[in-house]
Design a protein around this motif. Structure first.
Motif, PDB file in Angstrom:
ATOM      1  N   GLN A 290      -5.689  -0.128  -0.353  1.00 19.83           N
ATOM      2  CA  GLN A 290      -4.943   0.294  -1.540  1.00 19.83           C
ATOM      3  C   GLN A 290      -5.586  -0.266  -2.811  1.00 19.83           C
ATOM      4  OE1 GLN A 290      -2.426   2.436  -1.269  1.00 19.83           O
ATOM      5  NE2 GLN A 290      -2.000   2.574  -3.465  1.00 19.83           N
TER       6      GLN A 290
ATOM      7  N   VAL B 229      -1.390   5.523   3.187  1.00 20.54           N
ATOM      8  CA  VAL B 229      -2.455   4.595   3.605  1.00 20.54           C
ATOM      9  C   VAL B 229      -2.004   3.856   4.856  1.00 20.54           C
ATOM     10  CG1 VAL B 229      -3.667   2.467   2.964  1.00 20.54           C
ATOM     11  CG2 VAL B 229      -3.459   4.329   1.307  1.00 20.54           C
TER      12      VAL B 229
ATOM     13  N   VAL C 265      -3.871  -3.271   2.845  1.00 18.28           N
ATOM     14  CA  VAL C 265      -3.656  -3.823   1.502  1.00 18.28           C
ATOM     15  C   VAL C 265      -4.979  -3.768   0.720  1.00 18.28           C
ATOM     16  CG1 VAL C 265      -3.048  -5.934   0.257  1.00 18.28           C
ATOM     17  CG2 VAL C 265      -1.772  -5.273   2.313  1.00 18.28           C
TER      18      VAL C 265
ATOM     19  N   ASP D 209       2.110   1.975  -4.852  1.00 15.96           N
ATOM     20  CA  ASP D 209       1.349   0.890  -4.205  1.00 15.96           C
ATOM     21  C   ASP D 209       2.173   0.093  -3.204  1.00 15.96           C
ATOM     22  OD1 ASP D 209      -0.922   1.493  -5.636  1.00 15.96           O
ATOM     23  OD2 ASP D 209      -0.528   0.039  -7.217  1.00 15.96           O
TER      24      ASP D 209
ATOM     25  N   CYS E 167       0.861  -1.193   0.000  1.00 16.93           N
ATOM     26  CA  CYS E 167       0.000   0.000   0.000  1.00 16.93           C
ATOM     27  C   CYS E 167       0.887   1.229   0.000  1.00 16.93           C
ATOM     28  CB  CYS E 167      -0.934   0.021   1.214  1.00 16.93           C
ATOM     29  SG  CYS E 167      -0.109   0.338   2.766  1.00 16.93           S
TER      30      CYS E 167
END
Ligand code: FES
Ligand SMILES: [Fe+2]
Length: 463
Positions: free
Chosen positions: A429, A215, A426, A377, A211
Motif C-alpha cells: 500500500q 490489496v 502494508v 489505505d 492497506c
C-alpha cells in the motif's frame, strides 16, 4: 502457448511428483493477458472517490459473507456485521431461520445492538424502543407521543439474508438481490464435497490492516509470492503448478501441496514429510477449540533410505495422502465424496468480492477483507478457521476476537504464514503511493486479480 524450457520444467516437475490436476483448470501459461488486461490503474487502490463508488455501488448490492451459522446458533442470538459505513444485525429466528436488518433505530439513529449477544427482543438502549426478533415493532415507551407513523412504518429495515454450507450471506439490495444459489453458481458443486455445513468455526480474529481492502484480498489470490514471502513453505507447495478456473463472479485455484516448489525440486521425501508435519502441528495449535489433537506422528511413520527417500512405491506426497486418510479414520472425519488429491492439496476459492476460502479436508482457512468507510489505505481483516468435528468432539464455542496487528500475540494467534502476508501488504500500500507509478503490470500469474477487478467494474459500470 508453445512450450518453452521453463514450461517444460514445470510439466516435468508435476510428472516427477505424479500430481493429477482437476479437470478444467489452467496453468498461467494458458491464460496470458493482453497488454490492456495487464494494466491496472493504481487509482483503484488510492482514490477516496473510488472507495466511495465501491461503497455505494458494490457493497450495497452484492452477496457477502456476514458470519458462520454456528456464531448465532440459538433463537435470539444476534451478531453485528459492518461493511464500509453500513451496520447490519444478523438475528437467529425462533423458527431457525436467520434474518438481517440495518442495525439502526428509526427513532434517533442509535445502533440497536452493539455487538454479539442473546436476547428475546431487540431493544434500543437510548430511549427503549423495542422490536421482536423478526424486526416488527413490539413497543415504544409513550407511544402516544408519535402520531405520524404506524407500527409498520417503524419496523427494522430488513435486507436479504440466505445461508449455504454453514455460511450466512447478506445482500443489502433486499428484494432486488438475485437468488443466492444463482449468484454462487459453479462454486456450489465444487465445494459441496467438503461438507462445510458440518464443520465448525474454531477461531475468528478481526484486525485493522493499513492497506486497501483489495490489496489485502489480492495477497491470497496467487501463489507466486510464496518463495519471496513464505520461505517456510517452499518445501511444501508448488506455486508453478498452481492452476486457475473462473466460476462466474467467483474463481478458484488449486495448489499442489505435500511436494516442493519448483525452486526446490531436489528436495527429499524426508524434508517434505517433516515440513508437512511441522506445519500441520503448528497450525493445529492456533485454534483454542479443544478439538482433538493431531495424530501422533509415530503412529504413521514412513521408512526412509540414506538419501531421505521413502522406502516403497510412494513418494512423500502420496504417503501424506495415506496419512491424511488414516488420521481421518482415527478421528472419525467423513471424507466420503472427496478425491484423494483433496486430502492433501489446497482447493482455493474467492467468493466474490472479498471472501477467500482455502478448503482442505481437515482444516479450512478463510480470509475476509472489508473496506474502511472513508480511508482507502485501511481495511478490516477477518481470519477464520473451520475444522471438521470428529466423532468424539463436542462442538466448540468460538467468539470473534478483535486484536491489534503487528505484535507478538497477534502473530501467535493468526500463525506465521498469514502474519507474513499481512506484514507485506502494508508495504504494498505504501508503494502504491509512489509518484512514479500510474499502473500495475499484471502477469498471467495474477489472472485472478484481473478477474476480481473486471467483476468490480461490472458493478461500477454506468456509475
Ligand atoms: S434512538 Fe433508539 S430509542 Fe431513541
Ligand atoms: Fe501468502
Amino acid at each position: 502457448m508453445t512450450s518453452t524450457p521453463e514450461t517444460q520444467q514445470i510439466d516435468q516437475h508435476a510428472e516427477e511428483w505424479r500430481i493429477r490436476k482437476p479437470e478444467g483448470l489452467l496453468l498461467p501459461k494458458d491464460l496470458l493477458l493482453s497488454a490492456e488486461q495487464s494494466r491496472l490503474s493504481v487509482d483503484r487502490y488510492l482514490l477516496p472517490e473510488r472507495l466511495e463508488a465501491e461503497n455505494q455501488h458494490l457493497w450495497s448490492r452484492v452477496w457477502q459473507v456476514a458470519c458462520r451459522e454456528e456464531s448465532i446458533p440459538e433463537p435470539g442470538d444476534h451478531l453485528r456485521y459492518t461493511i464500509a459505513d453500513q451496520e447490519f444485525l444478523l438475528v437467529r429466528q425462533r423458527d431457525g431461520d436467520v434474518r438481517a436488518f440495518y442495525n439502526v433505530c428509526p427513532h434517533r439513529g442509535n445502533l440497536v445492538e452493539r455487538g454479539a449477544g442473546h436476547s428475546e427482543e431487540l431493544r434500543c438502549a437510548y430511549h427503549g424502543w423495542c422490536w421482536r426478533l423478526d424486526g416488527r415493532l413490539q413497543e415504544i415507551p409513550d407511544r402516544y407521543l408519535i402520531t405520524d407513523a404506524t407500527d409498520d412504518d417503524l419496523g427494522l429495515s430488513e435486507i436479504a439474508c440466505d445461508r449455504w454450507a454453514g455460511y450466512v450471506f447478506v445482500n443489502p439490495a433486499g428484494a432486488a438481490a438475485e437468488p443466492l444459489g444463482e449468484y454462487l453458481g459453479g462454486l456450489v458443486p465444487r465445494l459441496e464435497p467438503f461438507h462445510m455445513e458440518r464443520q465448525r468455526l474454531v477461531s475468528w480474529q478481526t484486525t485493522e490492516v493499513a492497506c486497501n481492502w483489495k490489496v489485502l484480498i489480492e495477497a491470497f489470490l496467487e501463489t507466486f509470492h510464496v518463495p519471496g514471502i513464505h520461505p517456510n513453505l517452499v518445501t511444501l507447495l508448488d506455486e508453478a503448478n498452481t492452476v486457475f478456473e473462473r466460476l462466474g463472479h467467483h474463481h478458484r485455484m488449486w495448489i499442489p501441496y505435500g511436494m516442493p516448489s519448483i525452486h526446490f525440486r531436489d528436495t527429499s521425501d524426508r524434508k517434505v514429510y517433516e515440513s508437512f508435519l511441522e506445519q500441520h502441528f503448528r497450525e493445529r495449535h492456533l485454534d483454542q477449540s479443544g478439538l482433538s489433537e493431531p495424530m501422533d506422528p509415530s503412529q504413521w511413520e514412513p521408512q526412509f533410505d540414506d538419501q531421505g527417500t521413502i522406502v516403497g512405491d510412494r513418494n512423500a506426497r502420496e504417503y501424506l495422502i495415506e496419512r491424511q486418510k488414516a488420521e481421518g479414520r482415527v478421528k472419525g472425519y467423513d471424507y466420503s465424496g472427496l478425491g484423494k488429491e483433496q486430502l492433501i492439496d489446497i482447493d482455493h476459492y474467492l467468493f466474490f468480492p472479498n471472501f477467500v476460502i482455502l478448503a482442505k479436508a481437515d482444516d479450512t482457512f478463510m480470509i475476509r477483507s472489508r473496506p474502511h468507510p472513508t480511508d482507502p489505505d485501511r481495511s478490516l481483516a477477518d481470519v477464520m478457521r473451520l475444522r471438521p468435528l470428529g466423532s468424539a468432539d463436542p462442538p466448540p464455542q468460538v467468539r470473534q476476537q478483535h486484536v491489534e496487528a503487528n505484535n507478538e500475540s497477534y502473530l501467535k494467534q493468526i500463525g506465521e504464514v498469514i502474519y507474513q502476508d499481512f506484514s507485506n501488504v502494508v508495504d504494498v500500500q505504501r508503494g502504491l503511493h509512489a509518484n512514479s507509478l500510474s499502473h500495475l503490470t499484471l502477469s498471467a500469474n495474477d489472472i485472478r486479480i484481473r478477474w476480481l477487478h473486471d467483476e468490480i467494474d461490472e458493478y461500477l459500470r454506468d456509475v
